[in-house]
Design a protein around this motif. Structure first.
Motif, PDB file in Angstrom:
ATOM      1  N   VAL A   1      77.687  53.676  -7.990  1.00  0.00           N
ATOM      2  CA  VAL A   1      76.733  52.893  -7.204  1.00  0.00           C
ATOM      3  C   VAL A   1      75.452  53.685  -7.007  1.00  0.00           C
ATOM      4  CG1 VAL A   1      76.309  51.866  -4.933  1.00  0.00           C
ATOM      5  CG2 VAL A   1      78.526  51.556  -6.051  1.00  0.00           C
ATOM      6  N   GLY A   2      74.324  52.990  -7.045  1.00  0.00           N
ATOM      7  CA  GLY A   2      73.043  53.644  -6.832  1.00  0.00           C
ATOM      8  C   GLY A   2      72.579  54.453  -8.032  1.00  0.00           C
ATOM      9  N   VAL A   3      73.148  54.183  -9.197  1.00  0.00           N
ATOM     10  CA  VAL A   3      72.802  54.891 -10.432  1.00  0.00           C
ATOM     11  C   VAL A   3      72.251  53.872 -11.427  1.00  0.00           C
ATOM     12  CG1 VAL A   3      73.686  56.284 -12.349  1.00  0.00           C
ATOM     13  CG2 VAL A   3      74.632  56.578 -10.047  1.00  0.00           C
ATOM     14  N   VAL A   4      71.209  54.240 -12.148  1.00  0.00           N
ATOM     15  CA  VAL A   4      70.735  53.416 -13.260  1.00  0.00           C
ATOM     16  C   VAL A   4      71.465  53.872 -14.518  1.00  0.00           C
ATOM     17  CG1 VAL A   4      68.771  52.704 -14.652  1.00  0.00           C
ATOM     18  CG2 VAL A   4      68.485  53.068 -12.189  1.00  0.00           C
ATOM     19  N   TRP A   5      72.239  52.944 -15.089  1.00  0.00           N
ATOM     20  CA  TRP A   5      73.015  53.235 -16.287  1.00  0.00           C
ATOM     21  C   TRP A   5      72.331  52.637 -17.511  1.00  0.00           C
ATOM     22  CZ3 TRP A   5      77.118  56.442 -15.779  1.00  0.00           C
ATOM     23  CH2 TRP A   5      77.686  56.579 -14.515  1.00  0.00           C
ATOM     24  N   THR A   6      72.360  53.361 -18.602  1.00  0.00           N
ATOM     25  CA  THR A   6      71.835  52.866 -19.876  1.00  0.00           C
ATOM     26  C   THR A   6      72.999  52.508 -20.781  1.00  0.00           C
ATOM     27  OG1 THR A   6      69.811  54.192 -19.736  1.00  0.00           O
ATOM     28  CG2 THR A   6      70.464  53.415 -21.914  1.00  0.00           C
ATOM     29  N   VAL A   7      72.979  51.288 -21.314  1.00  0.00           N
ATOM     30  CA  VAL A   7      74.055  50.819 -22.185  1.00  0.00           C
ATOM     31  C   VAL A   7      73.913  51.490 -23.550  1.00  0.00           C
ATOM     32  CG1 VAL A   7      75.120  48.795 -23.260  1.00  0.00           C
ATOM     33  CG2 VAL A   7      74.119  48.613 -20.957  1.00  0.00           C
ATOM     34  N   THR A   8      75.018  52.053 -24.030  1.00  0.00           N
ATOM     35  CA  THR A   8      75.020  52.703 -25.350  1.00  0.00           C
ATOM     36  C   THR A   8      75.760  51.891 -26.403  1.00  0.00           C
ATOM     37  OG1 THR A   8      76.999  53.971 -24.745  1.00  0.00           O
ATOM     38  CG2 THR A   8      74.835  54.995 -24.335  1.00  0.00           C
ATOM     39  N   SER A   9      76.676  51.029 -25.976  1.00  0.00           N
ATOM     40  CA  SER A   9      77.441  50.237 -26.944  1.00  0.00           C
ATOM     41  C   SER A   9      77.967  48.966 -26.284  1.00  0.00           C
ATOM     42  CB  SER A   9      78.612  51.045 -27.513  1.00  0.00           C
ATOM     43  OG  SER A   9      79.535  51.370 -26.478  1.00  0.00           O
ATOM     44  N   ILE A  10      78.161  47.945 -27.100  1.00  0.00           N
ATOM     45  CA  ILE A  10      78.773  46.682 -26.671  1.00  0.00           C
ATOM     46  C   ILE A  10      79.879  46.368 -27.667  1.00  0.00           C
ATOM     47  CG2 ILE A  10      78.429  44.234 -26.191  1.00  0.00           C
ATOM     48  CD1 ILE A  10      75.439  44.863 -25.821  1.00  0.00           C
ATOM     49  N   GLY A  11      81.109  46.300 -27.204  1.00  0.00           N
ATOM     50  CA  GLY A  11      82.232  46.051 -28.109  1.00  0.00           C
ATOM     51  C   GLY A  11      82.352  47.095 -29.190  1.00  0.00           C
ATOM     52  N   GLY A  12      81.939  48.329 -28.917  1.00  0.00           N
ATOM     53  CA  GLY A  12      82.034  49.402 -29.890  1.00  0.00           C
ATOM     54  C   GLY A  12      80.846  49.502 -30.818  1.00  0.00           C
ATOM     55  N   ARG A  13      79.906  48.540 -30.765  1.00  0.00           N
ATOM     56  CA  ARG A  13      78.735  48.577 -31.624  1.00  0.00           C
ATOM     57  C   ARG A  13      77.564  49.240 -30.905  1.00  0.00           C
ATOM     58  NH1 ARG A  13      80.385  43.371 -31.743  1.00  0.00           N
ATOM     59  NH2 ARG A  13      78.520  42.717 -30.618  1.00  0.00           N
ATOM     60  N   PRO A  14      76.873  50.189 -31.535  1.00  0.00           N
ATOM     61  CA  PRO A  14      75.745  50.860 -30.891  1.00  0.00           C
ATOM     62  C   PRO A  14      74.611  49.889 -30.596  1.00  0.00           C
ATOM     63  CG  PRO A  14      76.496  52.077 -32.819  1.00  0.00           C
ATOM     64  CD  PRO A  14      77.184  50.746 -32.865  1.00  0.00           C
ATOM     65  N   ILE A  15      73.851  50.198 -29.545  1.00  0.00           N
ATOM     66  CA  ILE A  15      72.715  49.381 -29.155  1.00  0.00           C
ATOM     67  C   ILE A  15      71.559  49.600 -30.125  1.00  0.00           C
ATOM     68  CG2 ILE A  15      70.991  49.024 -27.341  1.00  0.00           C
ATOM     69  CD1 ILE A  15      73.788  47.935 -26.745  1.00  0.00           C
ATOM     70  N   THR A  16      70.845  48.511 -30.448  1.00  0.00           N
ATOM     71  CA  THR A  16      69.660  48.588 -31.297  1.00  0.00           C
ATOM     72  C   THR A  16      68.452  48.091 -30.512  1.00  0.00           C
ATOM     73  OG1 THR A  16      70.026  46.366 -32.183  1.00  0.00           O
ATOM     74  CG2 THR A  16      71.032  48.210 -33.372  1.00  0.00           C
ATOM     75  N   GLY A  17      67.283  48.330 -31.015  1.00  0.00           N
ATOM     76  CA  GLY A  17      66.064  47.861 -30.387  1.00  0.00           C
ATOM     77  C   GLY A  17      65.342  48.972 -29.650  1.00  0.00           C
ATOM     78  N   GLN A  18      64.060  48.695 -29.340  1.00  0.00           N
ATOM     79  CA  GLN A  18      63.217  49.682 -28.685  1.00  0.00           C
ATOM     80  C   GLN A  18      63.415  49.720 -27.172  1.00  0.00           C
ATOM     81  OE1 GLN A  18      61.230  51.890 -30.346  1.00  0.00           O
ATOM     82  NE2 GLN A  18      62.274  51.007 -32.146  1.00  0.00           N
ATOM     83  N   ARG A  19      63.743  48.581 -26.565  1.00  0.00           N
ATOM     84  CA  ARG A  19      63.873  48.531 -25.105  1.00  0.00           C
ATOM     85  C   ARG A  19      65.327  48.754 -24.716  1.00  0.00           C
ATOM     86  NH1 ARG A  19      62.193  43.543 -21.032  1.00  0.00           N
ATOM     87  NH2 ARG A  19      62.536  44.698 -19.087  1.00  0.00           N
ATOM     88  N   PRO A  20      65.623  49.742 -23.864  1.00  0.00           N
ATOM     89  CA  PRO A  20      67.021  50.019 -23.500  1.00  0.00           C
ATOM     90  C   PRO A  20      67.623  48.903 -22.646  1.00  0.00           C
ATOM     91  CG  PRO A  20      65.544  51.350 -22.172  1.00  0.00           C
ATOM     92  CD  PRO A  20      64.685  50.669 -23.193  1.00  0.00           C
ATOM     93  N   LEU A  21      68.930  48.742 -22.782  1.00  0.00           N
ATOM     94  CA  LEU A  21      69.690  47.858 -21.897  1.00  0.00           C
ATOM     95  C   LEU A  21      70.156  48.704 -20.709  1.00  0.00           C
ATOM     96  CD1 LEU A  21      69.862  46.522 -24.776  1.00  0.00           C
ATOM     97  CD2 LEU A  21      71.984  45.448 -23.969  1.00  0.00           C
ATOM     98  N   THR A  22      69.979  48.196 -19.496  1.00  0.00           N
ATOM     99  CA  THR A  22      70.304  48.980 -18.310  1.00  0.00           C
ATOM    100  C   THR A  22      71.144  48.166 -17.328  1.00  0.00           C
ATOM    101  OG1 THR A  22      68.251  48.335 -17.204  1.00  0.00           O
ATOM    102  CG2 THR A  22      68.213  50.373 -18.497  1.00  0.00           C
TER     103      THR A  22
END
Length: 253
Positions: A145-166
């Motif tokens: 709680v109170g932490v900004v998390w950055t998504v690194t994978s969805i269903g085992g697939r790495p994240i793509t794109g320039q803007r991070p998912l948080t």
């Protein structure tokens, strides 16, 4: 009206009197009144219970209850009769009173009022409103709680794109972040290591098809989350079978 109220109170006194008087024993009579500070009339069907307890143990000695006349307010008068052989062993005694409406406890005195059985002095019992503490919310895990998390994978697939998912979770259940294209808002329920998210509300920006597809997959994965685990490597959001759906790491500036 006054005569009617007095008649109702007299009926209450007599009911308590008959309720505990044994057929063959000289009773000790304890008289008094039960008061509460709130200026309210008790709901129809309320009952008064007055009991004698041994002090300091609080062990019940004898008690009796009676229906309270309709629309009667404090003070409530009572006469409690106690068999003389119930207290001949001596000791200290006190009185407790409860006002109930069905199964609900409305008023009571948490500390017994000491009573001297050798005198005929009336006893006043002040009862206070009984409140039930609301259930406490399960404590949020301070590690997530109170932490900004950055998504690194969805269903085992790495994240793509320039803007991070948080993803960030506030102590008041609010959830927010970026889906890679749109900002989103949701609500979390957390208990122990169980966690679930409500349907996200997102802005309506359009991005490249692959980024939009990834965002759709992310929101679908959030809806299927049932638990979590975390360690020094990061946070993992799992489905009901314990299979990782979303991998995250702490956001660093």
């Amino acid at each position: 009206m006054l005569i009617r109220i007095l008649a109702h109170m007299l009926a209450l006194v007599l009911t308590l009197l008959v309720a505990v008087m044994p057929a063959q024993a000289d009773p000790l009579t304890i008289s008094g009144e039960v008061l509460y500070r709130e200026r309210i009339a008790l709901p129809s069907g309320s009952t008064l219970h007055v009991g004698l307890v041994a002090l300091p143990s609080g062990r019940p000695v004898v008690g009796a209850g009676a229906a309270i006349p309709v629309r009667t307010a404090a003070p409530l008068l009572f006469n409690l009769n106690v068999r003389s052989d119930a207290v001949t062993a001596g000791g200290s005694f006190g009185l407790v009173a409860e006002i109930r409406h069905g199964e609900d406890l409305l008023f009571r005195n948490d500390q017994a009022v000491p009573v001297d059985l050798t005198t005929a002095l009336p006893v006043s019992i002040l009862v206070t409103r009984h409140t039930v503490a609301p259930p406490t919310e399960p404590a949020f895990d301070p590690e997530i709680v109170g932490v900004v998390w950055t998504v690194t994978s969805i269903g085992g697939r790495p994240i793509t794109g320039q803007r991070p998912l948080t993803l960030s979770i506030a102590a008041d259940h609010r959830v927010g972040g970026s889906g890679g294209c749109n900002s989103y808002f949701s609500e979390a329920s957390i208990a122990d290591h169980k966690i679930s998210f409500g349907p996200p509300a997102a802005t309506r920006m359009a991005c490249a098809p692959d980024i939009m597809d990834q965002e759709t997959d992310y929101f679908a994965a959030l809806a299927a989350v049932a638990s979590y685990e975390h360690d020094e490597a990061g946070l993992r959001l799992l489905d009901a079978a314990g299979i990782p759906l979303i991998g995250l790491v702490r956001t660093t500036e």
